[in-house]
Design a protein around this motif. Structure first.
Motif, PDB file in Angstrom:
ATOM      1  N   GLY A 176       0.815  -1.200   0.000  1.00 14.53           N
ATOM      2  CA  GLY A 176       0.000   0.000   0.000  1.00 14.53           C
ATOM      3  C   GLY A 176       0.852   1.255   0.000  1.00 14.53           C
ATOM      4  O   GLY A 176       2.016   1.230  -0.423  1.00 14.53           O
ATOM      5  N   PRO A 177       0.304   2.362   0.488  1.00 16.85           N
ATOM      6  CA  PRO A 177       1.066   3.618   0.540  1.00 16.85           C
ATOM      7  C   PRO A 177       2.387   3.456   1.287  1.00 16.85           C
ATOM      8  O   PRO A 177       2.457   2.765   2.297  1.00 16.85           O
ATOM      9  N   TRP A 178       3.446   4.095   0.763  1.00 19.39           N
ATOM     10  CA  TRP A 178       4.794   4.047   1.334  1.00 19.39           C
ATOM     11  C   TRP A 178       5.381   2.629   1.321  1.00 19.39           C
ATOM     12  O   TRP A 178       6.349   2.347   2.002  1.00 19.39           O
ATOM     13  N   GLY A 179       4.769   1.722   0.552  1.00 19.05           N
ATOM     14  CA  GLY A 179       5.274   0.360   0.490  1.00 19.05           C
ATOM     15  C   GLY A 179       4.886  -0.497   1.676  1.00 19.05           C
ATOM     16  O   GLY A 179       5.439  -1.592   1.850  1.00 19.05           O
ATOM     17  N   LEU A 180       3.943  -0.051   2.480  1.00 27.14           N
ATOM     18  CA  LEU A 180       3.512  -0.808   3.659  1.00 27.14           C
ATOM     19  C   LEU A 180       2.490  -1.868   3.266  1.00 27.14           C
ATOM     20  O   LEU A 180       1.615  -1.630   2.430  1.00 27.14           O
ATOM     21  N   ARG A 181       2.581  -3.028   3.877  1.00 28.55           N
ATOM     22  CA  ARG A 181       1.655  -4.102   3.544  1.00 28.55           C
ATOM     23  C   ARG A 181       0.334  -3.976   4.282  1.00 28.55           C
ATOM     24  O   ARG A 181      -0.646  -4.632   3.933  1.00 28.55           O
ATOM     25  N   ALA A 182       0.275  -3.160   5.347  1.00 27.04           N
ATOM     26  CA  ALA A 182      -0.932  -3.048   6.168  1.00 27.04           C
ATOM     27  C   ALA A 182      -0.954  -1.706   6.875  1.00 27.04           C
ATOM     28  O   ALA A 182       0.067  -1.018   6.973  1.00 27.04           O
ATOM     29  N   ARG A 183      -2.130  -1.364   7.386  1.00 33.26           N
ATOM     30  CA  ARG A 183      -2.275  -0.168   8.212  1.00 33.26           C
ATOM     31  C   ARG A 183      -1.999  -0.559   9.664  1.00 33.26           C
ATOM     32  O   ARG A 183      -2.904  -0.928  10.414  1.00 33.26           O
ATOM     33  N   GLY A 184      -0.733  -0.495  10.041  1.00 33.53           N
ATOM     34  CA  GLY A 184      -0.331  -0.937  11.367  1.00 33.53           C
ATOM     35  C   GLY A 184       0.677  -2.061  11.269  1.00 33.53           C
ATOM     36  O   GLY A 184       0.943  -2.603  10.189  1.00 33.53           O
ATOM     37  N   TRP A 185       1.259  -2.423  12.429  1.00 34.21           N
ATOM     38  CA  TRP A 185       2.298  -3.460  12.443  1.00 34.21           C
ATOM     39  C   TRP A 185       1.729  -4.815  12.096  1.00 34.21           C
ATOM     40  O   TRP A 185       2.166  -5.469  11.168  1.00 34.21           O
ATOM     41  N   ARG A 186       0.725  -5.270  12.819  1.00 32.20           N
ATOM     42  CA  ARG A 186       0.049  -6.534  12.512  1.00 32.20           C
ATOM     43  C   ARG A 186      -1.406  -6.461  12.981  1.00 32.20           C
ATOM     44  O   ARG A 186      -1.791  -7.119  13.945  1.00 32.20           O
ATOM     45  N   PRO A 187      -2.225  -5.657  12.309  1.00 27.32           N
ATOM     46  CA  PRO A 187      -3.611  -5.485  12.735  1.00 27.32           C
ATOM     47  C   PRO A 187      -4.404  -6.784  12.624  1.00 27.32           C
ATOM     48  O   PRO A 187      -4.128  -7.625  11.765  1.00 27.32           O
ATOM     49  N   ALA A 188      -5.396  -6.940  13.497  1.00 31.17           N
ATOM     50  CA  ALA A 188      -6.230  -8.148  13.492  1.00 31.17           C
ATOM     51  C   ALA A 188      -7.213  -8.156  12.330  1.00 31.17           C
ATOM     52  O   ALA A 188      -7.547  -9.218  11.789  1.00 31.17           O
ATOM     53  N   ASP A 189      -7.682  -7.002  11.920  1.00 33.20           N
ATOM     54  CA  ASP A 189      -8.691  -6.904  10.871  1.00 33.20           C
ATOM     55  C   ASP A 189      -8.060  -7.212   9.513  1.00 33.20           C
ATOM     56  O   ASP A 189      -7.174  -6.477   9.056  1.00 33.20           O
ATOM     57  N   PRO A 190      -8.502  -8.264   8.813  1.00 23.63           N
ATOM     58  CA  PRO A 190      -7.886  -8.575   7.510  1.00 23.63           C
ATOM     59  C   PRO A 190      -8.066  -7.466   6.486  1.00 23.63           C
ATOM     60  O   PRO A 190      -7.247  -7.325   5.579  1.00 23.63           O
TER      61      PRO A 190
END
Length: 320
Positions: A176-190
């Motif tokens: 996603g944005p900035w090359g991040l795979r998720a919004r947060g380190w390891r969020p529970a919400d898929p």
């Protein structure tokens, strides 16, 4: 897992870079071994580790820092030629450590690079399974150091036999944005993961031999160790079965017996089955014998859009 990532992907690289900057060797041989050893080790780490966490471009940042530090250290000295050739006293410590890092990095880096070779089986050519977006290869290639799936090639382990077909699989995370795979380190919400809901298309023309779409999408890191594929589609393209697994509940738009062409919509990426976070699992195999588990056929290699994809590679969706 978090502690391991923080140590190997942040603390250790920064410590090695700081070692060159703050404690450069006082001899020409020691300095060369020190800088080359750190470079080799960082290269191996860049090729072996999964860089979805913290971010895929961090190894490139470490490489740029290494280059800047190496130039700065050399610039602080009148001339490397003016240094004693061999270390003395405690200077041997940095020289030996640098040599050890160079040997370790060279050995593991070479193994990681060998994963780019085609596997010693038939390789199936398929197209891009993604419609749009950017994706990072989490596991893939022809060496176990970059592809964890290859452990199922061991026939002596009985529990691996029902999954043998997936031995040369490729797994993808989304970016996603900035090359991040998720919004947060390891969020529970898929739904917080960039790949969740990504549209999947048929990577080859063939017949749908299996399609299931009723399994739930689990919160991270829960998973279903019994129904390992979760929601999935299996396409028979010529003499090979192409398996796409861990799809989103209710998203599958094909049924067994359907004929599909390259680019036809199949469904969306989810987090069903034996998946600890949203990702696409795709592999090629020979059709499983009648009555056998569906992914127990002989494993085949995959070339996607003309590439043997290895951990750390990136691809864009077919629509750009």
């Amino acid at each position: 897992m978090t502690v391991t990532i923080l140590f190997f992907q942040i603390a250790l690289p920064l410590a090695l870079l700081g070692w060159i900057l703050l404690l450069p060797s006082g001899s020409a041989t020691g300095l060369l071994l020190q800088t080359a050893g750190v470079a080799a080790f960082l290269f191996a780490l860049a090729r072996i580790a999964q860089w979805a966490l913290p971010v895929w471009w961090l190894p490139w940042a470490y490489g740029a820092l290494w280059l800047a530090i190496a130039v700065a250290v050399l610039a602080l000295r009148p001339s490397i030629a003016g240094l004693p050739v061999w270390p003395t006293g405690l200077g041997w410590t940095s020289a030996v450590l640098g040599a050890a890092l160079m040997a370790t990095g060279g050995w593991f880096g070479a193994q990681a690079l060998s994963g780019r070779s085609p596997p010693p089986v038939e390789v199936v050519e398929i197209g891009n399974p993604f419609a749009r977006g950017q994706f990072l290869v989490a596991s893939g290639g022809s060496h176990p150091i970059v592809n964890a799936h290859m452990r199922t090639l061991d026939n002596s382990v009985e529990r691996f036999r029902p999954w043998r077909g997936q031995s040369y699989a490729v797994d993808f995370f989304g970016l996603g944005p900035w090359g991040l795979r998720a919004r947060g380190w390891r969020p529970a919400d898929p739904a917080a993961y960039a790949i969740f809901g990504a549209e999947l298309r048929a990577p080859c023309s063939g017949v749908v031999v299996a399609a299931e779409g009723h399994w739930p999408d689990y919160e991270v890191p829960d998973q279903d160790m019994v129904n390992r594929l979760g929601n999935h589609v299996i396409l028979r393209c010529g003499a090979a079965d192409i398996v796409l697994a861990h799809m989103r509940q209710g998203s599958i738009s094909v049924a067994p017996g359907d004929r599909v062409d390259i680019g036809n919509r199949l469904g969306e990426v989810g987090n069903s089955g034996a998946s600890t976070e949203p990702h696409l699992h795709i592999h090629a195999q020979r059709p499983a014998p009648d009555g056998a588990p569906p992914i127990s056929g002989e494993p085949l290699g995959l070339r996607i859009d003309g590439r043997i994809l290895v951990r750390g590679d990136r691809i864009n969706g077919a629509d750009g």
